[in-house]
Design an enzyme around this catalytic site. Sequence first.
Site, PDB file in Angstrom:
ATOM      1  N   ILE A  61      -0.496  18.574 -55.632  1.00 17.54           N
ATOM      2  CA  ILE A  61      -0.220  18.789 -54.324  1.00 17.54           C
ATOM      3  C   ILE A  61       0.306  17.088 -54.348  1.00 17.54           C
ATOM      4  O   ILE A  61      -0.540  16.012 -54.560  1.00 17.54           O
ATOM      5  CB  ILE A  61      -1.375  18.923 -53.292  1.00 17.54           C
ATOM      6  N   SER A  62       1.502  16.786 -53.453  1.00 16.86           N
ATOM      7  CA  SER A  62       1.881  15.539 -53.131  1.00 16.86           C
ATOM      8  C   SER A  62       1.102  14.481 -52.440  1.00 16.86           C
ATOM      9  O   SER A  62       0.137  15.193 -51.458  1.00 16.86           O
ATOM     10  CB  SER A  62       3.349  15.624 -52.576  1.00 16.86           C
ATOM     11  N   ALA A  63       1.012  13.351 -52.786  1.00 19.25           N
ATOM     12  CA  ALA A  63       0.348  12.317 -51.656  1.00 19.25           C
ATOM     13  C   ALA A  63       0.664  12.521 -50.224  1.00 19.25           C
ATOM     14  O   ALA A  63       1.903  13.007 -50.057  1.00 19.25           O
ATOM     15  CB  ALA A  63       0.848  10.769 -52.233  1.00 19.25           C
TER      16      ALA A  63
END
Length: 227
Positions: A61-63
Amino acid sequence: MKAFSEEKKRIVKYLKRAGFVRSERVINAFLKVPREEFVRPEYRKHAYDDTPLPIGCGQTISAIHMVLMMCEYLDLKPGHNVLEVGTGSGYHAAVIAELITSEDGKIKGHVYTIERIPELAKFAIENLKRTRYDDRITVIIGDGTLGYPEKAPYDRICVTAAGPDVPKPLLEQLKNGGKLLIPIGAQFYWQELYLIEKDLEGKIKKKNLGGVAFVPLIGKYGWNVEG
């Protein structure tokens, strides 16, 4: 949930101070979406750390700052028809869904999001159903580099994995006057985020927004599975 509420306030202050996010609409969308519901249970306590988190199958999951920056660059509006390539856990799609829905809820756009890994698609579908975003988000299992012509053209296209170039099908499915955001560069390590704009006459303009790091975009118009 009080702890998460405080964590959200803390991260918003940090993101504003660092200049990662400026739009109140994007901030409000972030505050509405429970990121803790889109991470694996063992990482739940880290849901509001501004860092990528593993979601299984070698994906992340992206930052938080990257999700919100991408939403700002896309300039999402209520009623937009959006294509996302790389569903992951469904979190980014949920934030987009908030931004394409009017405050009174009367205008609702739709997100069509493509995930190539069935296990992740199932995870995302469960997350979106539990958080009640499944009315505005449709998850498709397939090759995201081919797009989803059934619901084209799209006002906005968001690609959350890095390819060697912009997949031609995505350009074709972008509406005149639309915007496409994609990381382009090496399969690993150095990539750059590009904002692609198609004017009303169909002419393409590219803008380099700076260095990023994403997982590889796998597919016919991306990297092959073997790398």
